[in-house]
Design a protein around this motif. Sequence first.
Motif, PDB file in Angstrom:
ATOM      1  N   TRP A  87       0.847  -1.184   0.000  1.00  0.00           N
ATOM      2  CA  TRP A  87       0.000   0.000   0.000  1.00  0.00           C
ATOM      3  C   TRP A  87       0.882   1.234   0.000  1.00  0.00           C
ATOM      4  N   ARG A  88       0.349   2.265  -0.581  1.00  0.00           N
ATOM      5  CA  ARG A  88       1.060   3.538  -0.606  1.00  0.00           C
ATOM      6  C   ARG A  88       0.773   4.350   0.650  1.00  0.00           C
ATOM      7  N   LEU A  89      -0.428   4.145   1.176  1.00  0.00           N
ATOM      8  CA  LEU A  89      -0.869   4.925   2.331  1.00  0.00           C
ATOM      9  C   LEU A  89       0.057   4.703   3.525  1.00  0.00           C
ATOM     10  N   ARG A  90       0.477   5.794   4.151  1.00  0.00           N
ATOM     11  CA  ARG A  90       1.329   5.723   5.349  1.00  0.00           C
ATOM     12  C   ARG A  90       0.543   6.187   6.558  1.00  0.00           C
ATOM     13  N   ASP A  91       1.052   5.867   7.741  1.00  0.00           N
ATOM     14  CA  ASP A  91       0.396   6.382   8.939  1.00  0.00           C
ATOM     15  C   ASP A  91       0.512   7.894   8.979  1.00  0.00           C
ATOM     16  N   TRP A  92      -0.428   8.498   9.676  1.00  0.00           N
ATOM     17  CA  TRP A  92      -0.604   9.952   9.615  1.00  0.00           C
ATOM     18  C   TRP A  92       0.149  10.619  10.771  1.00  0.00           C
ATOM     19  N   LEU A  93       1.150  11.363  10.437  1.00  0.00           N
ATOM     20  CA  LEU A  93       1.949  12.080  11.430  1.00  0.00           C
ATOM     21  C   LEU A  93       1.196  13.331  11.878  1.00  0.00           C
ATOM     22  N   ILE A  94       0.874  13.407  13.169  1.00  0.00           N
ATOM     23  CA  ILE A  94       0.076  14.554  13.619  1.00  0.00           C
ATOM     24  C   ILE A  94       0.811  15.512  14.540  1.00  0.00           C
ATOM     25  N   SER A  95       2.036  15.193  14.976  1.00  0.00           N
ATOM     26  CA  SER A  95       2.748  16.113  15.883  1.00  0.00           C
ATOM     27  C   SER A  95       3.192  17.363  15.131  1.00  0.00           C
ATOM     28  N   ARG A  96       2.971  18.478  15.745  1.00  0.00           N
ATOM     29  CA  ARG A  96       3.460  19.736  15.166  1.00  0.00           C
ATOM     30  C   ARG A  96       4.171  20.522  16.259  1.00  0.00           C
ATOM     31  N   GLN A  97       5.343  21.058  15.926  1.00  0.00           N
ATOM     32  CA  GLN A  97       6.114  21.828  16.908  1.00  0.00           C
ATOM     33  C   GLN A  97       5.676  23.288  16.823  1.00  0.00           C
ATOM     34  N   ARG A  98       4.394  23.473  17.172  1.00  0.00           N
ATOM     35  CA  ARG A  98       3.759  24.765  16.978  1.00  0.00           C
ATOM     36  C   ARG A  98       2.939  25.106  18.205  1.00  0.00           C
ATOM     37  N   TYR A  99       2.629  26.375  18.350  1.00  0.00           N
ATOM     38  CA  TYR A  99       1.835  26.806  19.495  1.00  0.00           C
ATOM     39  C   TYR A  99       0.331  26.720  19.224  1.00  0.00           C
ATOM     40  N   TRP A 100      -0.117  27.275  18.105  1.00  0.00           N
ATOM     41  CA  TRP A 100      -1.547  27.516  17.901  1.00  0.00           C
ATOM     42  C   TRP A 100      -2.247  26.256  17.380  1.00  0.00           C
ATOM     43  N   GLY A 101      -2.445  25.325  18.304  1.00  0.00           N
ATOM     44  CA  GLY A 101      -3.103  24.078  17.956  1.00  0.00           C
ATOM     45  C   GLY A 101      -3.556  23.375  19.225  1.00  0.00           C
TER      46      GLY A 101
END
Length: 798
Positions: A417-431
């Motif tokens: 499959w081409r689909l990969r797991d979804w990376l959700i970490s963001r090194q951001r404040y407004w979330g």
Amino acid sequence: MHYNFKEIEKKWQKHWLDTCAFRAQTDPTRKKYYLLEMFPYPSGKIHMGHVRNYTIGDVASRFKTLEGYNVMHPMGFDAFGQPAENAAIKNKTKPAVWTHKCIAEMEIELKKMGFSYDWQREFATCDDDYYKWNQWIFLKMFERGLAFKKASGVNWCPSCQTTLANEEVIDGGCWRCHTAVEQKNLDQWYLKITDYKERLLEDLGQLKHWPQRVLSMQNNWIGKSSGVDIYFRLKDSDKLISVFTTRVDTIFGATYIVLAPEHPLVQELIQGKPQEKEACEFIKKVSVQSKVVRAASDVKKEGVFTGSFAVNPVNNEEVPIWIADYVLMEYGTGAIMAVPTHDQRDFLFAREHKLPMRIVIKSKISVNLTNDLSQAYEGDGEQVNSGEFNGLANQEAKLKIAQWMEVQGMGKIQVHWRLRDWLISRQRYWGTPIPIIYCPACGIVPVAYQDLPVKLPADAPFTGEGGSPLGKVEEFVEVKCPKCKGNARRETDTMATFFDSSWYFLRFCSPEFNQAPFDKQEAKYWMVVDQYIGGIEHAILHLLYSRFFTKFFQDLKMIDFAEPFDRLLTQGMVLKDGEVMSKSKGNIVDPDSMIKDYGADALRLFILFAAPPETELEWDERGLEGAFKFLNRVWRIHENLKDQADQEIIKVLHRTIKKVSVDFSEFKFNTAIASLMELTNAIYQLGADKAVFLNLVIMLSPIVPHFSEELWQILGNKESIFKASWPKYNPELLVEKRVELVIQVNGKLRNKIEVSCGISDDQLKELVLKDDRVSLWLEGKSPKKFIIIPQKLVNIVV
RNA sequence: GGGCGGAUGGCGAAAUUGGCAGACGCGAUAGCCUUAGGAGCUAUUGGGGCAACCCUUGGAGGUUCAAAUCCUCUUCCGCCCACCA
């Protein structure tokens, strides 16, 4: 003089707000209709794209209301995200302050367009009683192993200083700023969307009312590919190299194998070989190359020989093992068997490096069996040089060889499959803060449900310079472990904003509910979204994630359906001079100034009339002027109404009702408007009474609501026009007694005659033959054949 | 390279799914009207030809009584995916 749109629009906008005219109340006795447009990011101003998207939705919503449905048409704001942070830095304010200011401004603009939203359902994803449920959902996923932490090479945007999901990398660059994406090894949170890959793929078949384009994009993105993993034994050891192929029928033509430079066996294979130095240099060179350069299709495929050999299991042939940059570690097994005769990339590589080739599929067209090829043959054909499989059609051989290899233990039928797991970490404040605590004693500990929401601190020292800003807020970070009560630290990354928009459509069903993300009962009534409308740019990311979340809620037994959106309409872009409107091109047309000049109704009318919703729309202010003129033309009718309408105009009216009703349900607003214009023209010719005119006004009302409300009221109605019902046509009035028939001779139009509808074929033949123009064209020849299409045409063949 | 869409007047577009190509609108031309305005009304408006007629849906073939529509080849444009094995 033109009608006073300024006053009228203001008046009705106030009226709708004061009376909560579009409040949607749950009522199980009525048939519901949930109409949703993709909610906007609060940038402060609406643009023509919004105007188009929301006008299409508004017309559908008002039309369904008139048809008697209990319509829910909500609006909210997708408020978290990086632009707010950047704007806050630039304007020396806080993202929350900036965002709320933008929301307030956009609400005003949306109201100025007269959109029929149930404003009481409004929310923004940055509200803590919204993102609390993001955290709740995250914890539910965490409990089920669907949210997990993994150290791995991630896409890193050096400019935004944050990680990116695969879906957010476009042509090797950041989707937001286009900076080349780098690979970085980090500890990050992922959602296991791959657990849902089969369902996400299979259920695409349920989506009968989605554009084919979107379905095929999702299909490609999930990227199911069936084939065989083939095990090649190393010549000098018992180790196996597994290669993936979708063309197992060509296995007898595999003359070498190729590994990705990052393949774990590479070091062992080159060790001590004469080629070791060259190979090491090559691997080093590739490793510093950015993905963008490596993926560029015009770059020559490069590679080196490892010095080692492997054994092709089907014929025990020794084949050399190469390393090349065109094989990717991320896909399949990171190794391929090369069949230069039947794969163009392998062919070019083999020719370059003088590697052997052997034809194993004989094309039906060409008889060429020498190795003097100019290119690979990738089509179907008959097996040759393939041992016991010779003579079989290759498609058949594909199955047989795969089964045989599995029995022999040479390989395994495999799906990649081409689909990969979804990376959700963001090194951001407004979330949304990720609700996880790291305890030195207990490890990764989820925040307890009763402690939600983990509130985003009002202030954080974000600079845009990198690192998670929350990490610098001590009172946020320092926390007691929920398990052992010892000192612990919070996760300081926030969630990708696509998380927020993956379930907002469910929240609209019960925006104030405080026991769960949504009230099951309310969702049961309102879901699924009957019609969803938005831009094609969300064809993959947002729609795939929303489908994933929906299936997750289904697994939690919170809902009992698998797909959230029944119908999907992807509206085309608004262009100016053939180009997308953008600040950098300086070709932006501001909706607000158009409303000032022509009124929201004229703007709505133009944008619907100029093109069908799905196609691109070329902005043309003269067209807008034309829409405005048309409204004035309609307006003037009400001053000249007759006491009684004659039969002819009533017939036209009923034809129009039929046409417009069909067109509205099929979102063909441009042709619906054309018919309404024809009706208007007919009224100018024939005159109309109040009843006829009111029907015209009702049919116009979804498109130009303020205008229609005003005329409706002027003509003596007390209640809002949206309490009226959509007109029905009388089929009897559509039956014509006489009809104009086209007469063709040999398929060419020669004359038209008017006949009564009941005419028999024989009568018609006779009549036609008597016709002067026909006899002129027949030139005395006798007709061979008559083709009669009832009510339409007669074709005489001579 | 693979997939999905497109191509129709000066322009935006219609065409009941194989049955009058160009509905509706913009623009243009001519005329009328007036309390000159963001006017309005009436005609004409695919090309050629005095005409009868002929030509015309990116191009070339084909199927059919009949093709913008179906088939084959071809050119160009847009979008998506992509060294995907």
